[in-house]
Design a protein around this motif. Structure first.
Motif, mmCIF file in Angstrom:
data_model
loop_
_atom_site.group_PDB
_atom_site.id
_atom_site.type_symbol
_atom_site.label_atom_id
_atom_site.label_comp_id
_atom_site.label_asym_id
_atom_site.label_seq_id
_atom_site.Cartn_x
_atom_site.Cartn_y
_atom_site.Cartn_z
ATOM 1 N N GLY A 106 49.160 40.408 36.447
ATOM 2 C CA GLY A 106 48.610 40.333 34.568
ATOM 3 C C GLY A 106 47.521 39.696 34.177
ATOM 4 N N ALA A 107 47.363 38.484 35.324
ATOM 5 C CA ALA A 107 46.595 37.879 34.644
ATOM 6 C C ALA A 107 45.183 37.694 35.646
ATOM 7 C CB ALA A 107 46.868 36.092 34.906
ATOM 8 N N PHE A 108 45.818 39.011 37.280
ATOM 9 C CA PHE A 108 44.726 39.046 38.171
ATOM 10 C C PHE A 108 44.246 40.338 38.329
ATOM 11 C CE2 PHE A 108 47.634 35.469 38.713
ATOM 12 C CZ PHE A 108 46.832 33.851 39.597
ATOM 13 N N THR A 109 44.315 41.090 37.551
ATOM 14 C CA THR A 109 43.980 42.271 37.654
ATOM 15 C C THR A 109 42.384 42.313 37.932
ATOM 16 O OG1 THR A 109 43.358 42.800 35.453
ATOM 17 C CG2 THR A 109 45.882 43.543 36.316
ATOM 18 N N PRO A 110 41.579 43.689 38.547
ATOM 19 C CA PRO A 110 39.950 43.936 38.298
ATOM 20 C C PRO A 110 39.893 43.683 36.911
ATOM 21 C CG PRO A 110 40.907 45.703 39.937
ATOM 22 C CD PRO A 110 42.955 44.776 38.980
ATOM 23 N N ARG A 111 39.570 44.054 36.009
ATOM 24 C CA ARG A 111 39.584 43.453 34.751
ATOM 25 C C ARG A 111 39.883 42.500 33.886
ATOM 26 N NH1 ARG A 111 41.481 47.430 30.218
ATOM 27 N NH2 ARG A 111 40.687 48.997 31.050
ATOM 28 N N ARG A 112 40.525 41.701 34.414
ATOM 29 C CA ARG A 112 40.928 40.109 33.810
ATOM 30 C C ARG A 112 40.233 39.886 34.750
ATOM 31 N NH1 ARG A 112 45.806 38.594 31.238
ATOM 32 N NH2 ARG A 112 44.162 36.847 31.517
ATOM 33 N N VAL A 113 39.742 39.866 36.063
ATOM 34 C CA VAL A 113 38.827 39.278 37.294
ATOM 35 C C VAL A 113 37.744 39.577 36.430
ATOM 36 C CG1 VAL A 113 38.150 39.513 39.444
ATOM 37 C CG2 VAL A 113 40.625 38.441 39.676
ATOM 38 N N LEU A 353 49.222 38.720 45.068
ATOM 39 C CA LEU A 353 48.264 39.440 43.867
ATOM 40 C C LEU A 353 46.592 38.788 43.555
ATOM 41 C CD1 LEU A 353 51.137 37.635 42.006
ATOM 42 C CD2 LEU A 353 50.458 39.704 41.304
ATOM 43 N N GLY A 354 46.252 37.868 44.444
ATOM 44 C CA GLY A 354 45.424 37.049 43.861
ATOM 45 C C GLY A 354 43.506 38.085 45.318
ATOM 46 N N ALA A 355 44.141 38.871 45.262
ATOM 47 C CA ALA A 355 42.745 39.283 45.709
ATOM 48 C C ALA A 355 41.221 39.265 44.979
ATOM 49 C CB ALA A 355 43.561 40.332 46.404
ATOM 50 N N HIS A 356 41.702 40.585 44.224
ATOM 51 C CA HIS A 356 40.770 40.468 43.266
ATOM 52 C C HIS A 356 39.845 39.260 43.000
ATOM 53 C CE1 HIS A 356 41.345 44.534 43.271
ATOM 54 N NE2 HIS A 356 42.791 44.047 42.488
ATOM 55 N N LEU A 357 40.589 37.748 42.419
ATOM 56 C CA LEU A 357 39.974 36.890 42.536
ATOM 57 C C LEU A 357 39.374 36.021 43.338
ATOM 58 C CD1 LEU A 357 39.466 34.238 40.154
ATOM 59 C CD2 LEU A 357 41.505 33.903 41.004
ATOM 60 N N ALA A 358 40.053 36.157 44.646
ATOM 61 C CA ALA A 358 39.259 35.264 46.054
ATOM 62 C C ALA A 358 38.566 35.989 46.308
ATOM 63 C CB ALA A 358 40.372 35.356 47.013
#
Length: 403
Positions: A106-113, A353-358
């Motif tokens: 949940g911390a790494f969803t597109p919305r959170r990012v 998991l961290g693809a959107h953040l990266a």
């Protein structure tokens, strides 16, 4: 399976090449032997996958296990490695893997990012302010490429940012990204794990509202994480995202600032293409010329052949991302490319998991440099750049630059 006598006759892997260039053997074997075996440094045999179709199918197939922790499991090197730790998320499969992944996903969803993008922009601005204040020359790896993701993950997790500089050696050791003796690597990892254990203890005494607090709650409240899983997961979140994003960004810059800087100038003229440019640069640069291992738990049909139960495969993403059947003219960087997504983030249940953040960090971090330091240039040649030679990521040691 290849017998002991036959293993010694297999081609030795990894193949030698400059760190920024896939080995010539990748193209040769893709054309003539796309499903052949190689001999790993450990002495184990593995089927080397080099086509886009094979790698895309393999990373999504749950019958190709990530769990290489058994004493007799194949491994890349014979030396002890954190990759043999059964509590690391990378080494888990099935429901055990999904249980841990659900806790943190949940911390790494597109919305959170999306909510984190202003923070990424702020950190990038602060780092460039510091670069400008100090003036050239600078080491972009230490002063920007690594500093950006490590500060972001510190803020996301609730880790003291003053400790960020300590993470570089630890992250490098943890992700097998450094040329260091196995004893030193394990010692650095032990020091890192000790730091995280102290951090978790301090958080329990004085909790906050950060991701680490959520993970502790999952452990102490619902008991969905064991203590060792909590420790391994927190350590991995700090380390792996830093090293991979830092490596990707530094490799981007090496390509963009090389020679006449035509690609850099193209982005200066049309910054709107940055998201597509990041996808293309991820495809072109990769993270290393090595491969990730998987073990077949039953027979698996892939486009180029059958992996028998008990056989290992070596997934060479850098080879697959230069496959001309998926990417016409694969050895050219084209920001307007209409092609499959890069395989650098994996696939299936283990998709990063961290693809959107990266990707947000790469787009914003690169864009900030283009805007603030348009005359940026490397002060060494491409051939003078030094790399760590790591098993998972081949990190750039330094990137000397001026402007």
């Amino acid at each position: 399976m290849t017998d002991a006598a036959g293993i010694s006759d297999l081609p030795a892997f990894p193949f030698h090449s400059h760190s920024l260039t896939p080995p010539a053997e990748y193209a040769e074997r893709r054309a003539t032997c796309p499903f052949g075996q190689v001999r790993l440094p450990s002495g184990d045999p593995a089927i080397l996958l080099l086509t886009y179709r094979d790698v895309a199918a393999a990373v999504a197939d749950t019958r190709l296990s990530h769990d290489l922790t058994a004493p007799d499991a194949p491994r890349m090197t014979a030396e002890p490695s954190f990759l043999q730790d059964p509590d690391i998320l990378l080494n888990k499969d099935g429901e055990d893997h999904l249980r841990i992944r659900r806790i943190v996903a949940g911390a790494f969803t597109p919305r959170r990012v999306e909510r984190w993008k202003p923070v990424i922009e702020q950190v990038a601005a602060e780092l460039i302010d510091a670069l400008e204040e100090a003036g050239p020359p600078a080491d972009l790896v230490a002063d920007y490429c690594f500093a950006l993701p490590v500060r972001i993950i510190c803020r996301l997790l609730g880790v003291p940012e003053e400790d960020a500089l300590r993470f570089r050696v630890w992250s490098n050791a943890f992700s097998s990204g450094a040329q260091m003796a196995p004893e030193e690597q394990l010692a650095q990892i032990g020091e890192f794990v000790g730091y995280v254990a102290e951090l978790l203890a301090a958080k329990r005494v004085k909790p906050g509202e950060d991701l680490i607090d959520d993970l502790i709650a999952a452990r102490d409240g619902a008991d969905r994480l064991t203590e060792s899983e909590l420790l391994s997961l927190t350590t991995g979140l700090i380390a792996v995202g830093n090293e991979t994003t830092s490596t990707a960004l530094s490799r981007f810059l090496a390509e963009l600032l090389d020679g006449d800087r035509a690609l850099w100038n193209q982005l200066l003229e049309d910054p709107e293409v940055l998201p597509d440019a990041v996808d293309e640069l991820l495809r072109f640069t990769g993270l290393s010329n090595s491969a990730l291992l998987r073990l077949a738990v039953e027979d698996v049909e892939l486009p180029s052949g059958t992996v028998k139960a008990g056989q290992a495969i070596a997934i060479a993403s850098n080879g697959a991302m230069r496959d001309p059947e998926a990417y016409p003219d694969p050895d050219t960087i084209r920001f307007d490319r209409d092609a499959p997504v890069p395989l650098i983030f994996g696939g299936g249940p283990h998709y990063c998991l961290g693809a959107h953040l990266a990707k947000a960090e790469l787009i914003i971090g690169l864009g900030a440099l283009l805007k603030r330091l348009p005359t940026l240039r490397m002060t060494v040649t491409r051939d003078e750049l030094k790399f760590s030679g790591g098993e998972i990521v081949d990190s750039m040691v330094t990137l000397p630059a001026g402007w």
